[in-house]
Motif scaffolding. Structure first.
Motif, PDB file in Angstrom:
ATOM      1  N   ALA A  48       0.858  -1.108  -0.132  1.00  0.00           N
ATOM      2  CA  ALA A  48       0.176   0.061  -0.002  1.00  0.00           C
ATOM      3  C   ALA A  48       0.909   1.355   0.149  1.00  0.00           C
ATOM      4  CB  ALA A  48      -0.807   0.179   1.178  1.00  0.00           C
ATOM      5  N   THR A  49       2.259   1.388   0.509  1.00  0.00           N
ATOM      6  CA  THR A  49       2.827   2.580   0.508  1.00  0.00           C
ATOM      7  C   THR A  49       3.249   2.915  -0.820  1.00  0.00           C
ATOM      8  OG1 THR A  49       4.943   1.088   0.637  1.00  0.00           O
ATOM      9  CG2 THR A  49       3.895   1.744   2.704  1.00  0.00           C
ATOM     10  N   TYR A  50       3.153   2.043  -1.654  1.00  0.00           N
ATOM     11  CA  TYR A  50       3.556   2.380  -3.243  1.00  0.00           C
ATOM     12  C   TYR A  50       2.063   2.888  -4.060  1.00  0.00           C
ATOM     13  CZ  TYR A  50       7.327  -0.133  -2.306  1.00  0.00           C
ATOM     14  OH  TYR A  50       8.549  -0.913  -1.680  1.00  0.00           O
ATOM     15  N   LYS A  51       1.226   3.218  -3.542  1.00  0.00           N
ATOM     16  CA  LYS A  51       0.059   3.910  -4.067  1.00  0.00           C
ATOM     17  C   LYS A  51       0.427   5.227  -4.112  1.00  0.00           C
ATOM     18  CE  LYS A  51      -3.398   3.040  -1.099  1.00  0.00           C
ATOM     19  NZ  LYS A  51      -4.588   2.406  -0.395  1.00  0.00           N
ATOM     20  N   SER A  52       0.744   6.081  -3.227  1.00  0.00           N
ATOM     21  CA  SER A  52       1.365   7.415  -3.668  1.00  0.00           C
ATOM     22  C   SER A  52       2.193   7.611  -4.856  1.00  0.00           C
ATOM     23  CB  SER A  52       1.815   8.104  -2.428  1.00  0.00           C
ATOM     24  OG  SER A  52       2.848   7.337  -2.033  1.00  0.00           O
ATOM     25  N   ALA A  53       3.214   6.588  -4.983  1.00  0.00           N
ATOM     26  CA  ALA A  53       4.098   6.660  -6.093  1.00  0.00           C
ATOM     27  C   ALA A  53       3.523   6.397  -7.569  1.00  0.00           C
ATOM     28  CB  ALA A  53       5.258   5.629  -6.049  1.00  0.00           C
ATOM     29  N   VAL A  54       2.378   5.678  -7.492  1.00  0.00           N
ATOM     30  CA  VAL A  54       1.566   5.373  -8.504  1.00  0.00           C
ATOM     31  C   VAL A  54       0.709   6.449  -9.080  1.00  0.00           C
ATOM     32  CG1 VAL A  54      -0.367   3.832  -9.588  1.00  0.00           C
ATOM     33  CG2 VAL A  54       1.397   2.881  -8.245  1.00  0.00           C
ATOM     34  N   GLU A  55       0.184   7.182  -8.016  1.00  0.00           N
ATOM     35  CA  GLU A  55      -0.671   8.479  -8.178  1.00  0.00           C
ATOM     36  C   GLU A  55       0.019   9.520  -8.867  1.00  0.00           C
ATOM     37  OE1 GLU A  55      -4.043   8.767  -8.236  1.00  0.00           O
ATOM     38  OE2 GLU A  55      -4.333   7.087  -7.061  1.00  0.00           O
ATOM     39  N   GLU A  56       1.258   9.675  -8.592  1.00  0.00           N
ATOM     40  CA  GLU A  56       2.176  10.630  -8.763  1.00  0.00           C
ATOM     41  C   GLU A  56       2.680  10.259 -10.429  1.00  0.00           C
ATOM     42  OE1 GLU A  56       6.693  12.426  -8.228  1.00  0.00           O
ATOM     43  OE2 GLU A  56       6.051  11.350  -6.908  1.00  0.00           O
ATOM     44  N   HIS A  57       2.993   9.338 -10.760  1.00  0.00           N
ATOM     45  CA  HIS A  57       2.956   8.818 -11.978  1.00  0.00           C
ATOM     46  C   HIS A  57       1.923   9.010 -12.968  1.00  0.00           C
ATOM     47  CE1 HIS A  57       7.001   7.039 -10.730  1.00  0.00           C
ATOM     48  NE2 HIS A  57       7.324   6.842 -12.031  1.00  0.00           N
ATOM     49  N   LEU A  58       0.918   8.218 -12.576  1.00  0.00           N
ATOM     50  CA  LEU A  58      -0.474   8.683 -13.277  1.00  0.00           C
ATOM     51  C   LEU A  58      -0.979  10.096 -13.615  1.00  0.00           C
ATOM     52  CD1 LEU A  58      -2.723   5.681 -11.740  1.00  0.00           C
ATOM     53  CD2 LEU A  58      -1.464   5.637 -13.861  1.00  0.00           C
ATOM     54  N   SER A  59      -0.665  11.086 -12.675  1.00  0.00           N
ATOM     55  CA  SER A  59      -0.850  12.307 -12.780  1.00  0.00           C
ATOM     56  C   SER A  59      -0.005  13.050 -13.614  1.00  0.00           C
ATOM     57  CB  SER A  59      -0.801  12.941 -11.444  1.00  0.00           C
ATOM     58  OG  SER A  59       0.585  13.138 -11.149  1.00  0.00           O
ATOM     59  N   ARG A  60       1.304  12.171 -13.918  1.00  0.00           N
ATOM     60  CA  ARG A  60       2.021  12.813 -15.045  1.00  0.00           C
ATOM     61  C   ARG A  60       2.124  12.123 -16.365  1.00  0.00           C
ATOM     62  NH1 ARG A  60       7.527  14.429 -12.124  1.00  0.00           N
ATOM     63  NH2 ARG A  60       6.788  15.024 -10.196  1.00  0.00           N
ATOM     64  N   GLY A  61       0.726  11.487 -16.446  1.00  0.00           N
ATOM     65  CA  GLY A  61       0.353  10.791 -17.890  1.00  0.00           C
ATOM     66  C   GLY A  61       1.430   9.346 -17.797  1.00  0.00           C
ATOM     67  N   ARG A  62       1.927   8.810 -16.951  1.00  0.00           N
ATOM     68  CA  ARG A  62       2.747   7.717 -17.192  1.00  0.00           C
ATOM     69  C   ARG A  62       2.282   6.515 -16.539  1.00  0.00           C
ATOM     70  NH1 ARG A  62       8.089   8.802 -14.583  1.00  0.00           N
ATOM     71  NH2 ARG A  62       8.775   6.851 -15.457  1.00  0.00           N
ATOM     72  N   HIS A  63       1.683   5.693 -17.475  1.00  0.00           N
ATOM     73  CA  HIS A  63       1.003   4.355 -17.064  1.00  0.00           C
ATOM     74  C   HIS A  63       1.561   3.122 -16.724  1.00  0.00           C
ATOM     75  CE1 HIS A  63       0.703   3.802 -21.231  1.00  0.00           C
ATOM     76  NE2 HIS A  63       0.522   2.860 -20.934  1.00  0.00           N
TER      77      HIS A  63
END
Length: 145
Positions: A48-63
């Motif tokens: 669950a700690t990696y959810k914030s890193a995923v959100e950051e990547h998705l907000s930059r358009g990187r999937h």
């Protein structure tokens, strides 16, 4: 004057030993359950700690995200289910996934933990215990299905 021996009989000692053995067996089983439950909870929290890193990547358009981009470091309890722990689509839906193994208790080893994200950004946890050795419902972390 008579002198009586004051001590325990053999039967009394055997009964005490039997009671102690039963209590030790129960304590050992409860401890194993506690260890298994805490390992599943720990693996869930680590993922669950990696959810914030995923959100950051998705907000930059990187999937597409590799383990190193997320800062993923496998613990002694988990391994990536397949290559990278993150699998996301262009619409933002996807999941973070690990499998319990390594030093995990045989009771929960093989359990698959998945934290999925919907297109509207809602995260849900799912645990597939079919690969576990002897799964019990008490091992389920709070907030998971």
């Amino acid at each position: 004057m008579r002198h009586y021996n004051k001590g325990f009989t053999l039967i009394e000692l055997l009964i005490v030993i039997a009671i102690v053995a039963i209590l030790a067996t129960i304590a050992t089983l409860l401890y194993q359950d506690y260890v298994a439950q805490s390992q599943v909870e720990r693996a869930y929290i680590e993922l669950a700690t990696y959810k914030s890193a995923v959100e950051e990547h998705l907000s930059r358009g990187r999937h597409v995200m590799s383990n190193s981009e997320l800062g993923y470091a496998p613990s002694n309890l988990t391994a990536a289910a397949s290559g990278d722990i993150a699998n996301f689509l262009l619409d933002g839906s996807g999941s973070l996934e690990v499998t319990l193994g390594g030093n995990a208790s045989p009771l929960v080893s093989g359990t698959h933990i998945s934290i999925s994200r919907s297109t509207n950004g809602i995260w849900n946890c799912d645990i597939d215990e079919s690969g576990a050795g002897a799964w019990k419902d008490v091992y389920m972390p709070s907030g998971c299905l």
